[in-house]
Design a protein around this motif. Sequence first.
Motif, mmCIF file in Angstrom:
data_model
loop_
_atom_site.group_PDB
_atom_site.id
_atom_site.type_symbol
_atom_site.label_atom_id
_atom_site.label_comp_id
_atom_site.label_asym_id
_atom_site.label_seq_id
_atom_site.Cartn_x
_atom_site.Cartn_y
_atom_site.Cartn_z
ATOM 1 N N ASN A 33 4.856 1.368 34.047
ATOM 2 C CA ASN A 33 5.751 1.254 32.885
ATOM 3 C C ASN A 33 5.587 2.420 31.909
ATOM 4 O OD1 ASN A 33 7.823 -0.038 31.488
ATOM 5 N ND2 ASN A 33 6.395 -1.216 30.204
ATOM 6 N N SER B 1 6.471 5.656 29.703
ATOM 7 C CA SER B 1 7.640 6.072 28.908
ATOM 8 C C SER B 1 8.242 7.378 29.434
ATOM 9 C CB SER B 1 7.234 6.242 27.437
ATOM 10 O OG SER B 1 6.195 7.210 27.322
ATOM 11 N N GLU C 94 14.581 4.085 32.506
ATOM 12 C CA GLU C 94 14.666 2.652 32.841
ATOM 13 C C GLU C 94 15.322 2.427 34.199
ATOM 14 O OE1 GLU C 94 13.275 0.037 31.309
ATOM 15 O OE2 GLU C 94 12.339 1.550 30.021
ATOM 16 N N LYS D 217 12.768 3.041 36.881
ATOM 17 C CA LYS D 217 11.791 1.942 36.882
ATOM 18 C C LYS D 217 12.324 0.737 37.641
ATOM 19 C CE LYS D 217 9.483 2.957 32.471
ATOM 20 N NZ LYS D 217 9.268 2.482 31.096
#
Length: 344
Positions: free
Chosen positions: A29, A31, A35, A38
């Motif tokens: 996870n 940064s 997204e 991920k």
Amino acid sequence: MKPKKRVTIYDIAEKLNITASSVSRALNNSSHVNEETKKLVLKTAAELNYKRNILASNLRMGKSHTIGVVVPRINQNIFSNVIAGLEEVTNQQNYNLIICQSNESVAKEIKCVNALVDQHVDCIIISMSVETDDISHLRNVISHGIQLIQFDRVATELETLKVINDNEQASMEAVEHLIQQGYRRIALLEGPQNLDIFKQRRNGYLRALQKHNIEIDEELVMKNAWTKELGAEATRKLLSLPNPPDAIFASTSDFSALGVLDVAHDMNISVPEQLGICGYANEAFTELTNPSITTIDQFSIHMGRTIANLYFEEAKNTETIRQPKVISLKPELIIRSSTLRNAK
């Protein structure tokens, strides 16, 4: 059928045509990964049935959350109960236990210890084998920065955390009980004197005799009688003496006490009228024999909890220089029929 190959982050990376480091960051996870990537990595990981290597992840953070335990024999009451007590506390702390047994072999003990060092455990908890007289492998544990906790059978010269029993006092109380029951020729079955616990138990035996002005007869001290078979062999020798003992303190274990009882039955010697028998460790069978065997309870489940709590307390200790703690627990004499001559 051949087992399937374990899925790794490289398999996920190959399928998605991205780098393994990107997969790793996505799974953690980070940064630094968008997204959408991920979600795609997590979806692909689930499809491929990927399982994270928790040990490797913990090691990267400097902890394995794993404790290694080395005991002489898992099937002995003290060691199985210590493991139960340890597990009770370590489970609450989300730690895993790796349990090894030396089978009373120093070579096997060294092999177990080295394997645990190679697995980068956070702590090794050990009770030494009867053969152990060189402790180089234990010094090696400390040199690798791994916490070492000794219990029950310990190397006193090695400055580590220790949890022990007051063996000398417990043995003295056991022999004094025999004296109070009218026994006067009390034999001792002792363990290997390279181990401190057996030295302490011998000292307790001698102190009790001296306190009550009973002559110490070395003929009644049988060396290395620490198994059922050796206990039986020693008992046959003792009972064939011109002036045999009227009580036997099997300071090594209840298994040697069971060997004493078997020989007494075979020779039609009445217990406790003609021969008192006391063991050590409070094995479950001691309540079930005929007669039941007087013994010493070491509160081994409590010992296991104490060891685990000691580790977690020390892990929080930020002092750079500190004295290794030694915690001494008090065993309890459990009086049963095999020594109650005055109750008849």
